[in-house]
Scaffold this motif. Structure first.
Motif, PDB file in Angstrom:
ATOM      1  N   ALA A  92     -47.720  49.507  39.113  1.00  0.00           N
ATOM      2  CA  ALA A  92     -48.230  48.231  38.609  1.00  0.00           C
ATOM      3  C   ALA A  92     -49.746  48.121  38.789  1.00  0.00           C
ATOM      4  CB  ALA A  92     -47.533  47.083  39.319  1.00  0.00           C
ATOM      5  N   SER A  93     -50.253  48.521  39.955  1.00  0.00           N
ATOM      6  CA  SER A  93     -51.696  48.425  40.174  1.00  0.00           C
ATOM      7  C   SER A  93     -52.447  49.445  39.324  1.00  0.00           C
ATOM      8  CB  SER A  93     -52.021  48.620  41.656  1.00  0.00           C
ATOM      9  OG  SER A  93     -51.690  49.923  42.081  1.00  0.00           O
ATOM     10  N   LEU A  94     -51.870  50.614  39.112  1.00  0.00           N
ATOM     11  CA  LEU A  94     -52.515  51.600  38.245  1.00  0.00           C
ATOM     12  C   LEU A  94     -52.590  51.099  36.808  1.00  0.00           C
ATOM     13  CD1 LEU A  94     -51.146  55.074  39.433  1.00  0.00           C
ATOM     14  CD2 LEU A  94     -53.360  54.030  39.899  1.00  0.00           C
ATOM     15  N   LYS A  95     -51.540  50.452  36.352  1.00  0.00           N
ATOM     16  CA  LYS A  95     -51.547  49.902  34.995  1.00  0.00           C
ATOM     17  C   LYS A  95     -52.633  48.846  34.848  1.00  0.00           C
ATOM     18  CE  LYS A  95     -48.476  48.018  31.440  1.00  0.00           C
ATOM     19  NZ  LYS A  95     -47.080  47.595  31.122  1.00  0.00           N
ATOM     20  N   LYS A  96     -52.778  48.001  35.866  1.00  0.00           N
ATOM     21  CA  LYS A  96     -53.829  46.980  35.842  1.00  0.00           C
ATOM     22  C   LYS A  96     -55.212  47.634  35.793  1.00  0.00           C
ATOM     23  CE  LYS A  96     -53.135  43.368  38.301  1.00  0.00           C
ATOM     24  NZ  LYS A  96     -52.998  42.400  39.431  1.00  0.00           N
ATOM     25  N   LEU A  97     -55.382  48.707  36.557  1.00  0.00           N
ATOM     26  CA  LEU A  97     -56.657  49.441  36.551  1.00  0.00           C
ATOM     27  C   LEU A  97     -56.947  50.013  35.173  1.00  0.00           C
ATOM     28  CD1 LEU A  97     -58.978  50.775  38.417  1.00  0.00           C
ATOM     29  CD2 LEU A  97     -57.520  52.801  38.315  1.00  0.00           C
ATOM     30  N   LEU A  98     -55.965  50.640  34.569  1.00  0.00           N
ATOM     31  CA  LEU A  98     -56.154  51.255  33.258  1.00  0.00           C
ATOM     32  C   LEU A  98     -56.474  50.207  32.178  1.00  0.00           C
ATOM     33  CD1 LEU A  98     -53.236  53.817  33.571  1.00  0.00           C
ATOM     34  CD2 LEU A  98     -55.646  54.402  33.301  1.00  0.00           C
ATOM     35  N   GLN A  99     -55.910  49.036  32.322  1.00  0.00           N
ATOM     36  CA  GLN A  99     -56.188  47.959  31.369  1.00  0.00           C
ATOM     37  C   GLN A  99     -57.596  47.387  31.551  1.00  0.00           C
ATOM     38  OE1 GLN A  99     -52.881  45.411  32.406  1.00  0.00           O
ATOM     39  NE2 GLN A  99     -51.613  46.134  30.688  1.00  0.00           N
ATOM     40  N   SER A 100     -58.075  47.376  32.787  1.00  0.00           N
ATOM     41  CA  SER A 100     -59.358  46.728  33.090  1.00  0.00           C
ATOM     42  C   SER A 100     -60.553  47.666  32.980  1.00  0.00           C
ATOM     43  CB  SER A 100     -59.318  46.140  34.509  1.00  0.00           C
ATOM     44  OG  SER A 100     -58.257  45.231  34.652  1.00  0.00           O
ATOM     45  N   CYS A 101     -60.306  48.969  32.951  1.00  0.00           N
ATOM     46  CA  CYS A 101     -61.395  49.966  32.917  1.00  0.00           C
ATOM     47  C   CYS A 101     -61.258  50.813  31.661  1.00  0.00           C
ATOM     48  CB  CYS A 101     -61.355  50.842  34.168  1.00  0.00           C
ATOM     49  SG  CYS A 101     -61.520  49.923  35.709  1.00  0.00           S
ATOM     50  N   PRO A 102     -61.730  50.308  30.529  1.00  0.00           N
ATOM     51  CA  PRO A 102     -61.519  51.017  29.247  1.00  0.00           C
ATOM     52  C   PRO A 102     -62.253  52.345  29.140  1.00  0.00           C
ATOM     53  CG  PRO A 102     -63.013  49.151  28.969  1.00  0.00           C
ATOM     54  CD  PRO A 102     -62.457  49.045  30.349  1.00  0.00           C
ATOM     55  N   GLN A 103     -63.234  52.592  30.029  1.00  0.00           N
ATOM     56  CA  GLN A 103     -63.971  53.856  29.971  1.00  0.00           C
ATOM     57  C   GLN A 103     -63.341  54.943  30.837  1.00  0.00           C
ATOM     58  OE1 GLN A 103     -68.317  53.464  30.326  1.00  0.00           O
ATOM     59  NE2 GLN A 103     -68.097  51.252  30.042  1.00  0.00           N
ATOM     60  N   LEU A 104     -62.264  54.638  31.524  1.00  0.00           N
ATOM     61  CA  LEU A 104     -61.630  55.607  32.412  1.00  0.00           C
ATOM     62  C   LEU A 104     -61.115  56.801  31.607  1.00  0.00           C
ATOM     63  CD1 LEU A 104     -61.025  55.659  35.505  1.00  0.00           C
ATOM     64  CD2 LEU A 104     -58.685  55.007  34.915  1.00  0.00           C
ATOM     65  N   GLY A 114     -48.581  57.688  27.897  1.00  0.00           N
ATOM     66  CA  GLY A 114     -48.240  57.200  26.563  1.00  0.00           C
ATOM     67  C   GLY A 114     -48.949  55.900  26.231  1.00  0.00           C
ATOM     68  N   LEU A 115     -49.102  55.033  27.220  1.00  0.00           N
ATOM     69  CA  LEU A 115     -49.779  53.755  26.993  1.00  0.00           C
ATOM     70  C   LEU A 115     -51.298  53.906  26.908  1.00  0.00           C
ATOM     71  CD1 LEU A 115     -47.732  51.503  29.463  1.00  0.00           C
ATOM     72  CD2 LEU A 115     -47.599  51.505  26.961  1.00  0.00           C
ATOM     73  N   PHE A 116     -51.837  54.897  27.632  1.00  0.00           N
ATOM     74  CA  PHE A 116     -53.288  55.089  27.686  1.00  0.00           C
ATOM     75  C   PHE A 116     -53.610  56.564  27.380  1.00  0.00           C
ATOM     76  CE2 PHE A 116     -52.036  51.734  30.619  1.00  0.00           C
ATOM     77  CZ  PHE A 116     -52.830  50.667  30.195  1.00  0.00           C
ATOM     78  N   PRO A 117     -53.492  56.962  26.112  1.00  0.00           N
ATOM     79  CA  PRO A 117     -53.621  58.386  25.739  1.00  0.00           C
ATOM     80  C   PRO A 117     -55.012  58.965  25.950  1.00  0.00           C
ATOM     81  CG  PRO A 117     -53.506  56.996  23.773  1.00  0.00           C
ATOM     82  CD  PRO A 117     -53.199  56.106  24.937  1.00  0.00           C
ATOM     83  N   ASN A 118     -56.025  58.132  26.086  1.00  0.00           N
ATOM     84  CA  ASN A 118     -57.388  58.638  26.263  1.00  0.00           C
ATOM     85  C   ASN A 118     -57.711  58.985  27.716  1.00  0.00           C
ATOM     86  OD1 ASN A 118     -57.973  58.327  23.516  1.00  0.00           O
ATOM     87  ND2 ASN A 118     -58.588  56.189  23.808  1.00  0.00           N
ATOM     88  N   VAL A 119     -56.773  58.725  28.613  1.00  0.00           N
ATOM     89  CA  VAL A 119     -56.991  58.993  30.033  1.00  0.00           C
ATOM     90  C   VAL A 119     -56.206  60.238  30.433  1.00  0.00           C
ATOM     91  CG1 VAL A 119     -56.887  58.070  32.376  1.00  0.00           C
ATOM     92  CG2 VAL A 119     -57.225  56.513  30.418  1.00  0.00           C
ATOM     93  N   ALA A 120     -56.903  61.199  31.064  1.00  0.00           N
ATOM     94  CA  ALA A 120     -56.237  62.391  31.594  1.00  0.00           C
ATOM     95  C   ALA A 120     -55.697  62.049  32.984  1.00  0.00           C
ATOM     96  CB  ALA A 120     -57.205  63.561  31.657  1.00  0.00           C
ATOM     97  N   ILE A 121     -54.392  61.818  33.085  1.00  0.00           N
ATOM     98  CA  ILE A 121     -53.757  61.467  34.352  1.00  0.00           C
ATOM     99  C   ILE A 121     -53.195  62.753  34.964  1.00  0.00           C
ATOM    100  CG2 ILE A 121     -52.026  60.039  35.487  1.00  0.00           C
ATOM    101  CD1 ILE A 121     -52.212  58.088  33.163  1.00  0.00           C
ATOM    102  N   LYS A 122     -53.733  63.149  36.126  1.00  0.00           N
ATOM    103  CA  LYS A 122     -53.390  64.425  36.750  1.00  0.00           C
ATOM    104  C   LYS A 122     -52.313  64.233  37.809  1.00  0.00           C
ATOM    105  CE  LYS A 122     -56.737  66.302  34.388  1.00  0.00           C
ATOM    106  NZ  LYS A 122     -56.463  67.195  33.258  1.00  0.00           N
ATOM    107  N   LYS A 123     -51.331  65.117  37.763  1.00  0.00           N
ATOM    108  CA  LYS A 123     -50.247  65.111  38.742  1.00  0.00           C
ATOM    109  C   LYS A 123     -49.829  66.551  38.970  1.00  0.00           C
ATOM    110  CE  LYS A 123     -46.796  63.174  41.160  1.00  0.00           C
ATOM    111  NZ  LYS A 123     -47.008  62.336  42.372  1.00  0.00           N
ATOM    112  N   SER A 124     -50.287  67.163  40.048  1.00  0.00           N
ATOM    113  CA  SER A 124     -49.960  68.563  40.298  1.00  0.00           C
ATOM    114  C   SER A 124     -48.535  68.684  40.815  1.00  0.00           C
ATOM    115  CB  SER A 124     -50.939  69.167  41.300  1.00  0.00           C
ATOM    116  OG  SER A 124     -50.859  68.507  42.542  1.00  0.00           O
ATOM    117  N   PHE A 125     -48.029  69.938  40.822  1.00  0.00           N
ATOM    118  CA  PHE A 125     -46.650  70.166  41.229  1.00  0.00           C
ATOM    119  C   PHE A 125     -46.559  71.456  42.029  1.00  0.00           C
ATOM    120  CE2 PHE A 125     -47.083  72.611  37.346  1.00  0.00           C
ATOM    121  CZ  PHE A 125     -46.409  73.793  37.646  1.00  0.00           C
ATOM    122  N   THR A 126     -45.426  71.660  42.697  1.00  0.00           N
ATOM    123  CA  THR A 126     -45.113  72.922  43.364  1.00  0.00           C
ATOM    124  C   THR A 126     -43.700  73.322  42.983  1.00  0.00           C
ATOM    125  OG1 THR A 126     -44.336  71.749  45.322  1.00  0.00           O
ATOM    126  CG2 THR A 126     -46.624  72.492  45.325  1.00  0.00           C
TER     127      THR A 126
END
Length: 599
Positions: free
Chosen positions: A553-565, A586-598
Motif C-alpha cells: 500500500a505504501s509503495l503504491k502511494k509512492l508510485l502515484q506521488s512520484c511520477p518521475q520514479l 502493470g500499474l506503473f510500466p515506466n518504473v523498473a521495479i527490481k526483485k532479485s531471487f535465489t
C-alpha cells in the motif's frame, strides 16, 4: 569531407610505408606478437582456478567481509550451477545506465574509441604460468557483462620487479543482454599468445543488464610447452610512438587541394579521429602534422582505453600537445611500473595549469608525492576522482585540501582518514559532489556530517555507502544544513534506525531529492515511504532492499506521488513478493521495479 580525408590518409601512409624509416622501426617484438598465430603441440592441458584476486575497480561488498566481494572469485565455485542472488559471489558496484544519468556522474570524454566498452575490471593470479587454451567464467546471475579477457606476461607471484610487462587480448566483444538471468559457463574462443601467463584480467560492462551481474569462479586452461608459432609481420603504430619530429615528413602534394581548406574546417574533421588515428595521421606529412599536434585537439584527453600501452614515454610525446588540456582521464593507467613519479610530474607541470577535471581511478602508481604535484600544478582543478586508489597512504590525502576550487571529489575505497577529510571540507567549500563510499578508516561520520552541514551547504550529491558509524544525530544535522541535496546514498549504514524519525526528517528537509539509497536498512517502514511520497515529488531512484516493514500500500502511494520514479529496488523485502511486484509493474510500466531471487 571525411571520405576525402580517409583517401588522403591512405595515400600518405602508403607513401610512408614505401620509404621505410619509422614504419620499419615498428616491426618490434610487440608488433610481431600482436599478429601471431599459434599451433599448439600435443601436450597435457593444465586446469586451474584463480589462486588470488590481485586488483579490481569496484565491488558491491564491504572491505571487511566476504559478502558480494571480488575476493569470492578466487578458488572453486561456491554457487554454480545454482542461479540467483548469492552473497558468496563477486559483484561489481553498478549495473544499467541509470547511474550515468545522475547529477553526480562525470561527463563522457570525447574521442573514446567505439570499441572500448569496459567499465569495471578484476585481475586474477593463478598458480602455474601456462600458454592459454581456454578461459571459463562461471556467471551465476544476469550474465553477459564480460567484454574483454586479457593475459599478462608478468608473473604476479615472482619476487622480481616487473620488466617489459605486456598485455594481450585473448577475447573481446560487445556488451550483451542475455535473455535469462540464469547461471551459465562462459567460455569464448580465445586467441593464442606467445608467452605463458598466470595473470588474467576480466573487463566488464553491465550497462545492458537489468540487475547486478554475479561471478562465481574462473578457470584457466593451458599447456606448459611453448607453442610452435607461425609469425607474420604487421607493422602497427600506436600511442607508444608519438614523436613530434618533423624529420622525414614530406610536404603535401597532389591532395585535391586539401591544404586549401580553412584551418578551422580541417581541425573540425580531425576532431572525429581517435587518439591513435590522430597520432598516425600526424606522421604522414607536414601539413597534417601541424594540425594533429595543435593543442586545440587536446582540450580533452582520455588515456584510459590505452592503459595497457601507456608509459612515461607516451606522456612525454603528448606533453607538448597538451598545453590547453582541460579534462584528463588517466584511470587504470601506470600500474606495475608503467608510469613513474618523474614522468607523471613532468606531464602535470605542462598541462596542470589549465586542468579542471582529473580522473585517476585505480592508478596504483600514485603516491603522496604525486598528490602533492597535483595540488601544486592544478590550481583550477574542479573534479578529482581517486576511486579505488587503495594503496595511497592516509597522509597523502591532506594535499587535496589545497585544491580549494574542487566541486566533485570521489574517494571511494581509499584509505582517507578523519583528519584529512575534515581538512578538505574546511577549505574546499565549493564541493557539489562527494563520494566517501567504503572509506572504512573514517572514525566518526557524525563529525564529517556536521562539517558538511556547516561548510558545504551547496552539496548536491553525497555517497556514504557502507559507512559504519553514521547515527541519526549526524544524519539530521546533515540534511538540515545541506538542503540542496539531490542524491544521498546511505546503503548498508547499519547504525541508522527509522524509530528515531531520521528518515522522515530527511524526506521533509530535502524536497529536491532525486536518488535515495537505504539499502539493507531493515528498519525502513511505511511511515518513511509515505513521507517520501508527500515531500519528494522529484524522486527518481529509490533502493530499500532488505526492509521488513514496507507494505504494498505504501509503495503504491509512492508510485502515484512520484511520477518521475524510474527505479525501485525491493529485493529481499519480506512483505513484497513477486505477485505484488508484477501487479505494481502493470500499474506503473515506466518504473523498473527490481526483485532479485535465489534458486
Amino acid at each position: 569531407m571525411l571520405t576525402l580525408l580517409s583517401m588522403f590518409y591512405y595515400i600518405c601512409l602508403r607513401r610512408r610505408s614505401r620509404s621505410g624509416t619509422r614504419g620499419e622501426a615498428l616491426t618490434s617484438r610487440r608488433a610481431v606478437e600482436s599478429g601471431q598465430r599459434a599451433v599448439l603441440p600435443v601436450s597435457v592441458e593444465v586446469e586451474q582456478y584463480a589462486k588470488e584476486v590481485l586488483d579490481f575497480s569496484s565491488h558491491y561488498g564491504s572491505e571487511n567481509s566476504m559478502s558480494y566481494t571480488m575476493w569470492n572469485l578466487a578458488g572453486v565455485p561456491n554457487v554454480y550451477p545454482s542461479s540467483g542472488d548469492f552473497t558468496q559471489t563477486a559483484v561489481f558496484r553498478t549495473y544499467g545506465t541509470w547511474w550515468e544519468q545522475c547529477a553526480s556522474a562525470p561527463l563522457p570524454f570525447r574521442r573514446t574509441p567505439k570499441g572500448f566498452y569496459s567499465k569495471d575490471y578484476i585481475e586474477l593470479g593463478f598458480e602455474e604460468p601456462v600458454y592459454p587454451t581456454a578461459v571459463e567464467v562461471f556467471e551465476t546471475y544476469y550474465p553477459g557483462a564480460i567484454v574483454q579477457i586479457l593475459a599478462c606476461s608478468h608473473n604476479p607471484f615472482t619476487q622480481n620487479p616487473p620488466t617489459d610487462v605486456r598485455w594481450e587480448v585473448l577475447w573481446s566483444g560487445e556488451p550483451t543482454k542475455v535473455l535469462t538471468p540464469q547461471a551459465r559457463q562462459f567460455s569464448p574462443k580465445i586467441k593464442h599468445i606467445g608467452f605463458p601467463t598466470n595473470l588474467l584480467r576480466l573487463e566488464v560492462n553491465s550497462s545492458l543488464l537489468d540487475y547486478y551481474t554475479e561471478l562465481d569462479a574462473v578457470i584457466l586452461r593451458g599447456v606448459k610447452e611453448r607453442p610452435m608459432l607461425a609469425l607474420y609481420k604487421m607493422p602497427i603504430i600506436d600511442i607508444s610512438d608519438l614523436s613530434d619530429s618533423e624529420e622525414e615528413l614530406s610536404d603535401v602534394g597532389g591532395n585535391g587541394y586539401f591544404d586549401k581548406l580553412p584551418y578551422e574546417l580541417i581541425q573540425l574533421i580531425l576532431s572525429h579521429l581517435t587518439l591513435p588515428d590522430l597520432c598516425r595521421l600526424a606522421q604522414s606529412c607536414k601539413l597534417l602534422h601541424q594540425h594533429c599536434c595543435d593543442p586545440l585537439q587536446y582540450t580533452q584527453l582520455s588515456l584510459q582505453p590505452y592503459w595497457a600501452r601507456l608509459s612515461d614515454a607516451s606522456l612525454g610525446h603528448l606533453q607538448s600537445r597538451c598545453t590547453l588540456l582541460q579534462r584528463l582521464n588517466l584511470s587504470w593507467t601506470g600500474n606495475r611500473g608503467a608510469l613513474t613519479l618523474t614522468g607523471f610530474s613532468s606531464f602535470m607541470k605542462a598541462c596542470g595549469p589549465s586542468l579542471v577535471c582529473l580522473e585517476m581511478s585505480c592508478c596504483h602508481f600514485l603516491n603522496e608525492a604525486c598528490l602533492e604535484v597535483i595540488s601544486q600544478t592544478c590550481p583550477g582543478l574542479q573534479e578529482l576522482n581517486l576511486s579505488s586508489c587503495d594503496r595511497l597512504p592516509p597522509q597523502a590525502f591532506t594535499h587535496i585540501s589545497k585544491l580549494t576550487r574542487l566541486r566533485r571529489l570521489v574517494l571511494y575505497r581509499t584509505k582517507i582518514e578523519q583528519t584529512a577529510i575534515l581538512s578538505i571540507l574546511t577549505f574546499c567549500i565549493e564541493l557539489r559532489h562527494l563520494n566517501l563510499g567504503s572509506c572504512v578508516r573514517i572514525e566518526d561520520y557524525d563529525v564529517v556530517a556536521s562539517m558538511l552541514a556547516t561548510r558545504c551547504r551547496s552539496l548536491c550529491s553525497l555517497d556514504l555507502w557502507r559507512c559504519r558509524n553514521l547515527t541519526d544525530r549526524g544524519l539530521t544535522e546533515l540534511v538540515s544544513g545541506c538542503r540542496m541535496l539531490e542524491e544521498l546514498d546511505l546503503g548498508w549504514c547499519p547504525t541508522l534506525q527509522s524509530s528515531t524519525g531520521c528518515f522522515q526528517h530527511l524526506a521533509r528537509s530535502l524536497p529536491r531529492l532525486r536518488k535515495l539509497f537505504l539499502t539493507a536498512n531493515r528498519t525502513v517502514c511505511d511511515s518513511d515511504i509515505e513521507e517520501l511520497a508527500a515531500s519528494c515529488p522529484c524522486l527518481r531512484h529509490l533502493d530499500i532492499l532488505g526492509t521488513r516493514s514496507v507494505s504494498a500500500a505504501s509503495l503504491k502511494k509512492l508510485l502515484q506521488s512520484c511520477p518521475q520514479l524510474v527505479l525501485l529496488d525491493v529485493s529481499f523485502c519480506s512483505q513484497i513478493d513477486m505477485r505484488i511486484v508484477q501487479e505494481l509493474s502493470g500499474l506503473f510500466p515506466n518504473v523498473a521495479i527490481k526483485k532479485s531471487f535465489t534458486q
